[in-house]
Write an enzyme that holds these catalytic residues in place. Structure first.
Site, short mmCIF file in Angstrom:
data_model
loop_
_atom_site.label_atom_id
_atom_site.label_comp_id
_atom_site.label_asym_id
_atom_site.label_seq_id
_atom_site.Cartn_x
_atom_site.Cartn_y
_atom_site.Cartn_z
N CYS A 287 0.84 -1.19 0.00
CA CYS A 287 0.00 0.00 0.00
C CYS A 287 0.88 1.24 0.00
CB CYS A 287 -0.93 0.00 1.22
SG CYS A 287 -2.19 1.30 1.18
N ASP B 126 -11.26 -12.87 3.56
CA ASP B 126 -10.39 -11.71 3.54
C ASP B 126 -9.78 -11.43 4.91
OD1 ASP B 126 -9.28 -9.25 2.69
OD2 ASP B 126 -11.05 -8.16 3.35
N CYS C 109 -25.18 -16.83 23.12
CA CYS C 109 -25.67 -16.43 21.80
C CYS C 109 -26.91 -17.24 21.41
CB CYS C 109 -24.58 -16.61 20.75
SG CYS C 109 -23.17 -15.48 20.92
N CYS D 299 -20.30 -7.56 21.31
CA CYS D 299 -21.61 -8.06 21.69
C CYS D 299 -22.48 -7.01 22.37
CB CYS D 299 -21.47 -9.29 22.58
SG CYS D 299 -23.04 -9.95 23.18
#
Length: 424
Positions: free
Chosen positions: A42, A330, A371, A403
């Site tokens: 980059c 990714d 969850c 969360c």
């Protein structure tokens, strides 16, 4: 999106995938790949970047470049593997414009060569905007590219972490890039990383993007990483040392914090989203596209998730590095999550391999009890597995770092929708 189907002998059959619950009968078979043609290289040195360290981690050359062979094989295989009416190519990095405009001219030529009859090819390019000029913009407009432009808000907030290799600010050049894109009528989104600084000024960030940058869509990305992310792959950390959800070490700023110091806290993330939601609901509903808001409304209306992080199953979005190495995601570009190389095995078959299928199903299989019992489960599904590095108050691992902030946001939106439904 659904995972891709290829047509070689290694491909699992449609009935097998339907039986596994991965695709519904009659659906088209598709997957998505984030392509890194210049690897992690980059021209900026953003403090919070999650990818720059891949240069060392993956032992990349000084200036990695995707070869013509890898490029053609990727385009051919990616199109072959999909039987939907649209195939989307996403070019990212590092910084993909470092490849130069001739590379992308070659991209569209190859796409035309391999496109199936009646199939629409789309491209999007995620960029910091520094190298964009008039010639780039004319190409992007002519070829129908959608651009994702990284910008973190007004100057004092954007330049806090988004600097060049010399540590100098980048705001003016990014704003100039946004103007060029508008002038050339190139559709673009604003990608805003929400960190510990700009999270404190949600309305300043939102109003600046809405009124000054004026993108087609605003995407807010929570900026946070586990402190050792540059060397330790997700779920390969020491589970015994994971902090509990209410511990001080579960927040940025603590000497023993589990996250990098620039990370947004769960509370900041919740306040940031709800504050902007209120402004958006009052003034901009139906006029300004904010991806988190459109996504949660889609789910509340029974239309499903538009984002992988809030889907029940992930694994449908791969990452392709400059040398053809393919990774599960990714955000999982670590040696532990490499699933193969497209020069050695067809990309579609990599998407359907056992390693990738297990990766996708593990998202819901490995949820902690908290969850599974949560009232917001159907809106969240534990969010991105990359960031499940907290323990619940009962000591069960696998709770998402954000969360508490996510719960705050979900509850706020549901209350707002209830008010609207009652005409209040």
């Amino acid at each position: 999106m659904t995972l891709a189907q290829t047509h070689s002998s290694e491909q699992r059959s449609g009935p097998e995938l339907e039986a596994a619950g991965f695709v519904a009968k009659g659906q088209t078979h598709r997957f998505h790949a984030m392509i890194k043609p210049s690897g992690a290289q980059c021209n900026l040195d953003c403090t919070y970047c999650f990818y720059l360290h891949k240069e060392g981690l993956l032992h990349q050359p000084k200036a990695p470049r995707m070869s013509d062979e890898v490029l053609e094989q990727h385009i051919r295989q990616y199109i072959e593997a999909q039987d939907g009416d649209e195939v989307v190519f996403s070019w990212q990095g590092g910084e993909p414009t470092l490849m130069g405009l001739p590379f992308f001219e070659k991209v569209v030529a190859l796409q035309r060569r391999y496109a199936k009859q009646g199939q629409r090819i789309e491209n999007d390019l995620q960029t910091n905007g520094i190298l964009l000029d008039e010639k780039w913009c004319r190409f992007l407009k002519t070829e129908g590219f959608l651009v994702g432009l990284s910008i973190d808000g007004p100057e004092h907030l954007h330049d806090r972490y988004r600097v060049n290799k010399a540590g100098r600010p980048t705001f003016e050049r990014v704003v100039a890039a946004a103007k060029m894109l508008r002038d050339h009528e190139v559709p673009f989104s604003a990608l805003c990383v929400v960190n510990n600084a700009n999270a404190e000024e949600p309305l300043a960030v939102y109003r600046f993007l809405r009124d000054e940058i004026r993108p087609r869509m605003i995407q807010f990305i929570p900026g946070m990483e586990k402190k050792d992310f540059f060397k330790t792959a997700p779920h390969h950390w020491d589970r015994k040392r994971l902090p509990r959800e209410n511990a001080r070490a579960a927040r940025p700023g603590h000497p023993n914090s589990a996250v990098a110091e620039w990370s947004v806290s769960p509370e900041q993330w919740g306040r940031f989203l709800t504050t902007i939601w209120d402004e958006w609901e009052r003034n901009d509903y139906g006029r300004v596209f904010v991806d988190q808001f459109e996504n949660i409304l889609s789910m509340l209306l029974g239309q499903g998730s538009q984002q992988c992080v809030t889907s029940r199953i992930c694994g449908k979005a791969l990452a392709v590095e400059h040398n053809g190495d393919v990774y599960s995601c990714d955000h999982f570009v670590y040696p532990e999550f490499k699933i193969g190389n497209l020069l050695e095995r067809h990309e579609g078959n990599l998407a359907f391999g056992e390693q990738q299928l297990n990766f996708g199903f593990d998202k819901s299989r490995n949820l902690p009890g908290k969850c599974r019992q949560c009232r917001y489960l159907q809106l969240c599904w534990g969010h991105c597995p990359k960031d499940r590095f907290l323990k619940t108050k009962d000591g069960e691992a696998g709770l998402h770092y954000l969360c508490h902030g996510l719960q705050h946001f979900y509850g706020h939106v549901i209350q707002a929708c209830d008010r609207l439904a009652r005409g209040g």
